[in-house]
Enzyme design. Structure first.
Site, PDB file in Angstrom:
ATOM      1  N   LYS A 162       0.839  -1.202   0.000  1.00  0.00           N
ATOM      2  CA  LYS A 162       0.000   0.000   0.000  1.00  0.00           C
ATOM      3  C   LYS A 162       0.871   1.247   0.000  1.00  0.00           C
ATOM      4  O   LYS A 162       0.602   2.204  -0.727  1.00  0.00           O
ATOM      5  CB  LYS A 162      -0.898  -0.012   1.234  1.00  0.00           C
ATOM      6  CG  LYS A 162      -1.521   1.322   1.558  1.00  0.00           C
ATOM      7  CD  LYS A 162      -2.276   1.268   2.866  1.00  0.00           C
ATOM      8  CE  LYS A 162      -2.596   2.659   3.388  1.00  0.00           C
ATOM      9  NZ  LYS A 162      -1.416   3.421   3.816  1.00  0.00           N
ATOM     10  N   ASN A 163       1.911   1.254   0.813  1.00  0.00           N
ATOM     11  CA  ASN A 163       2.716   2.470   0.944  1.00  0.00           C
ATOM     12  C   ASN A 163       3.638   2.701  -0.242  1.00  0.00           C
ATOM     13  O   ASN A 163       4.370   3.685  -0.266  1.00  0.00           O
ATOM     14  CB  ASN A 163       3.514   2.440   2.258  1.00  0.00           C
ATOM     15  CG  ASN A 163       2.599   2.688   3.445  1.00  0.00           C
ATOM     16  OD1 ASN A 163       1.427   2.998   3.274  1.00  0.00           O
ATOM     17  ND2 ASN A 163       3.136   2.539   4.643  1.00  0.00           N
ATOM     18  N   ARG A 190      -4.882  10.281   3.395  1.00  0.00           N
ATOM     19  CA  ARG A 190      -3.777  11.200   3.573  1.00  0.00           C
ATOM     20  C   ARG A 190      -2.675  11.052   2.504  1.00  0.00           C
ATOM     21  O   ARG A 190      -2.013  12.019   2.148  1.00  0.00           O
ATOM     22  CB  ARG A 190      -3.237  10.900   4.965  1.00  0.00           C
ATOM     23  CG  ARG A 190      -2.072  11.539   5.254  1.00  0.00           C
ATOM     24  CD  ARG A 190      -1.824  12.073   6.576  1.00  0.00           C
ATOM     25  NE  ARG A 190      -0.711  12.940   6.321  1.00  0.00           N
ATOM     26  CZ  ARG A 190      -0.722  14.217   6.509  1.00  0.00           C
ATOM     27  NH1 ARG A 190      -1.753  14.795   7.023  1.00  0.00           N
ATOM     28  NH2 ARG A 190       0.324  14.931   6.210  1.00  0.00           N
ATOM     29  N   ASP A 213      -5.332  13.153  11.761  1.00  0.00           N
ATOM     30  CA  ASP A 213      -5.261  11.712  11.653  1.00  0.00           C
ATOM     31  C   ASP A 213      -5.270  11.132  13.064  1.00  0.00           C
ATOM     32  O   ASP A 213      -4.741  11.741  13.983  1.00  0.00           O
ATOM     33  CB  ASP A 213      -3.947  11.345  10.954  1.00  0.00           C
ATOM     34  CG  ASP A 213      -3.999   9.972  10.349  1.00  0.00           C
ATOM     35  OD1 ASP A 213      -4.053   9.010  11.121  1.00  0.00           O
ATOM     36  OD2 ASP A 213      -4.006   9.880   9.116  1.00  0.00           O
ATOM     37  N   ASP A 250       4.180   1.074  11.913  1.00  0.00           N
ATOM     38  CA  ASP A 250       2.939   0.454  11.439  1.00  0.00           C
ATOM     39  C   ASP A 250       2.720  -0.931  12.055  1.00  0.00           C
ATOM     40  O   ASP A 250       1.622  -1.480  11.946  1.00  0.00           O
ATOM     41  CB  ASP A 250       2.945   0.347   9.903  1.00  0.00           C
ATOM     42  CG  ASP A 250       2.683   1.698   9.249  1.00  0.00           C
ATOM     43  OD1 ASP A 250       2.288   2.638   9.961  1.00  0.00           O
ATOM     44  OD2 ASP A 250       2.883   1.812   8.028  1.00  0.00           O
TER      45      ASP A 250
HETATM   46  C1  UD1 Z   1       4.340   6.917   5.855  1.00  0.00           C
HETATM   47  C2  UD1 Z   1       3.423   5.726   5.755  1.00  0.00           C
HETATM   48  C3  UD1 Z   1       2.913   5.319   7.132  1.00  0.00           C
HETATM   49  C4  UD1 Z   1       4.088   5.074   8.061  1.00  0.00           C
HETATM   50  C5  UD1 Z   1       5.016   6.272   8.060  1.00  0.00           C
HETATM   51  C6  UD1 Z   1       6.280   6.047   8.880  1.00  0.00           C
HETATM   52  C7  UD1 Z   1       2.393   6.021   3.600  1.00  0.00           C
HETATM   53  C8  UD1 Z   1       1.153   6.278   2.831  1.00  0.00           C
HETATM   54  N1  UD1 Z   1       2.284   6.086   4.918  1.00  0.00           N
HETATM   55  O1  UD1 Z   1       3.590   8.011   6.360  1.00  0.00           O
HETATM   56  O2  UD1 Z   1       2.144   4.117   6.980  1.00  0.00           O
HETATM   57  O3  UD1 Z   1       3.593   4.874   9.373  1.00  0.00           O
HETATM   58  O4  UD1 Z   1       5.424   6.596   6.714  1.00  0.00           O
HETATM   59  O5  UD1 Z   1       6.944   4.913   8.444  1.00  0.00           O
HETATM   60  O6  UD1 Z   1       3.430   5.728   3.039  1.00  0.00           O
HETATM   61  N2  UD1 Z   1       6.627  14.838   9.956  1.00  0.00           N
HETATM   62  C9  UD1 Z   1       6.767  16.178  10.223  1.00  0.00           C
HETATM   63  N3  UD1 Z   1       6.789  17.063   9.182  1.00  0.00           N
HETATM   64  C10 UD1 Z   1       6.688  16.661   7.881  1.00  0.00           C
HETATM   65  C11 UD1 Z   1       6.550  15.278   7.608  1.00  0.00           C
HETATM   66  C12 UD1 Z   1       6.521  14.386   8.660  1.00  0.00           C
HETATM   67  O7  UD1 Z   1       6.862  16.586  11.389  1.00  0.00           O
HETATM   68  O8  UD1 Z   1       6.743  17.512   6.978  1.00  0.00           O
HETATM   69  C13 UD1 Z   1       6.613  13.871  11.073  1.00  0.00           C
HETATM   70  C14 UD1 Z   1       5.272  13.143  11.208  1.00  0.00           C
HETATM   71  O9  UD1 Z   1       4.348  13.905  11.948  1.00  0.00           O
HETATM   72  C15 UD1 Z   1       5.683  11.864  11.914  1.00  0.00           C
HETATM   73  C16 UD1 Z   1       7.077  11.603  11.353  1.00  0.00           C
HETATM   74  O10 UD1 Z   1       7.532  12.841  10.802  1.00  0.00           O
HETATM   75  O11 UD1 Z   1       5.776  12.097  13.300  1.00  0.00           O
HETATM   76  C17 UD1 Z   1       7.126  10.517  10.284  1.00  0.00           C
HETATM   77  O12 UD1 Z   1       6.240  10.825   9.261  1.00  0.00           O
HETATM   78  P1  UD1 Z   1       6.458  10.339   7.746  1.00  0.00           P
HETATM   79  O13 UD1 Z   1       7.655   9.461   7.674  1.00  0.00           O
HETATM   80  O14 UD1 Z   1       6.418  11.544   6.886  1.00  0.00           O
HETATM   81  O15 UD1 Z   1       5.180   9.467   7.512  1.00  0.00           O
HETATM   82  P2  UD1 Z   1       4.190   9.483   6.275  1.00  0.00           P
HETATM   83  O16 UD1 Z   1       4.945   9.634   5.003  1.00  0.00           O
HETATM   84  O17 UD1 Z   1       3.068  10.420   6.552  1.00  0.00           O
END
Ligand code: UD1
Length: 419
Positions: free
Chosen positions: A23-24, A93, A117, A305
């Site tokens: 999925k990711n 998202r 979320d 996850d």
């Molecule tokens: C993706 C995955 C999700 C997984 C996560 C971490 C998808 C669709 N989802 O989510 O299933 O749990 O990676 O492995 O691929 N953050 C910030 N600022 C930003 C971006 C992120 O503060 O601009 C923080 C987030 O709030 C979180 C952390 O960084 O605490 C990790 O987030 P991120 O790795 O970006 O996760 P996603 O890409 O949203």
């Protein structure tokens, strides 16, 4: 009408299960199709709700999208639209991953913010600051992230945290930028490597995928390609943990076991015999699982996850486990539901202490996100009686053919409609 699951506890899971594409990964690969005019084909797509939802987002941007079995064909026009409105993106998202490709292709993007979320706030500051360094002005305006670039150029970008989404958006913008971009402290997840591979097949020049530094030489144009999505390591590991919790014997196929190195080691610590196989792995657990400590971290650390599944395992393990959540602030909401099922669990900030009990006790419980939902079903498998798991639309977003797969392993689960 909403639906819930009835899960009857006490069965030992046994047999073989195949997992589909990740999925990711698939959603980002579909977004990457925006980068090239013409027809891109993505195969091994999982049969989950997020795939047709992403197809809708792409249609809204002017693409023609056909979904058939596990294949999606995306035909991108010469000039895609650059506005992904709220109706298109509100349901999930990951739609924010169209931001980078739109900036690259249209030099502007307006992408509605999908909102909060259940696993914690998910800001886009790193996505935005990376795009700004590439020359795209980016602000949040009227509930949308708005980006515009007159000249998209290479830059040195150091992420403060290896965010998966920020790495992907910056990467997908940089492939069509002028000159060289270096992303330091980049995410190293296998899904990022999958995206780098597809981009390179399209004619991009990306090196360092899977390491902390990605180097991108911008090119003027990309061509469409055909790409097979990697297997879903999170779904695969869910079945592996389920085998361990139920003292079962499960062979999981369709995944690269190397993507689960630390997870499979943790199952070994819990007492399972884990055998890597050519296209998957096998987990056999003979005795009650032993307590194991887990700390979630970006890849190659233990995946956030899988934290709910780790808590499920710890809840019935012999001894006390410490679980630390380092990635998403509110992911422990799930623990409240586990306590409802009789888990002896306590949280303090981002730590949880779980004293294993021999058996959980069935109760009605509510899923707050995809992984929490799957974790609750696993808990139901080791509870006495019948556990009602509500809000299962979350599970359908991430787990293809969940009921069929679980039944195939000997689990007793029923999908029931509620008015
Ligand atoms: C993706 C995955 C999700 C997984 C996560 C971490 C998808 C669709 N989802 O989510 O299933 O749990 O990676 O492995 O691929 N953050 C910030 N600022 C930003 C971006 C992120 O503060 O601009 C923080 C987030 O709030 C979180 C952390 O960084 O605490 C990790 O987030 P991120 O790795 O970006 O996760 P996603 O890409 O949203």
């Amino acid at each position: 009408m909403s639906e819930h699951f009835l899960v009857t506890g006490g069965q030992r899971l046994e047999g073989e299960v195949s997992v589909g594409g990740a999925k990711n990964s698939v959603l980002k690969l579909m977004a990457a199709a925006l980068l090239a005019e013409g027809t891109t084909v993505v195969t091994n797509c999982p049969d989950i709700l997020d795939v047709p939802l992403m197809a809708e987002v792409l249609r809204g941007l002017g693409c023609d999208v056909e979904l058939e079995d596990s294949e999606v064909r995306i035909t991108t026009p010469a000039e895609p639209k650059y506005h992904a409105d709220f109706d298109a993106v509100k349901q999930f998202r990951a739609s924010v991953c169209v931001l980078g490709p739109l900036v690259a292709r249209c030099r502007r993007a307006v992408v509605a913010l999908p909102g909060g979320d259940a696993i914690g706030s998910r800001p886009l500051d790193m996505h935005q600051s990376g795009l700004r360094l590439l020359g795209a002005h980016s602000e949040i305006e009227h509930g949308c992230v708005v980006a515009q670039a007159d000249d998209l150029h290479g830059a040195n970008i150091r992420l403060v945290f290896p965010s998966v989404g920020a790495t992907e958006n910056i990467l997908m913008a940089a492939v069509l930028a002028r000159g060289e971009t270096v992303i330091d402290n980049a995410a190293r997840e296998p899904e990022i490597v999958d995206l780098c591979n597809m981009l390179n097949q399209m004619g991009a020049k990306v090196s360092g995928g899977g390491s902390t530094t990605l180097t991108i030489q911008g090119v003027r144009k990309l061509e469409p390609t055909t790409h097979r999505v990697i297997g879903d390591r999170i779904v695969a590991a869910t079945w592996g943990v389920a085998a361990s919790m139920t003292r079962g014997d499960v062979r999981v196929r369709g995944v690269n076991h190397k993507h689960l190195g630390l997870v499979l080691d943790k199952l070994r610590t819990a007492g399972a015999e884990v055998t890597p196989e050519v296209d998957g792995f096998r987990v056999v657990q003979r005795e009650r699982p032993k307590a194991v400590n887990f700390a979630t971290l970006p890849y190659p650390g233990f995946p956030t996850d899988l934290q709910p599944m780790a808590i499920g395992l710890a809840s019935v393990a012999e001894g006390t486990s410490m679980i630390t959540e380092n990635v998403f602030e509110s992911r422990f909401r799930f623990v409240e539901e586990m306590i409802r099922l009789g888990a002896d669990a306590r949280t303090d900030g981002h730590h949880a202490v779980i004293r294993g009990v021999p058996v959980l006790s069935s109760a009605p419980v509510w899923s707050s996100d995809i992984r929490a939902g799957a974790g609750l079903v696993l808990a139901g498998l080791v509870a006495d009686g019948v556990t009602e798991v509500h809000d299962i639309f979350h599970i359908d977003r991430g787990y293809p053919r969940f009921v069929e797969n679980l039944r195939g392993l000997g689990g007793i689960i029923e999908r029931v409609g509620t008015e």
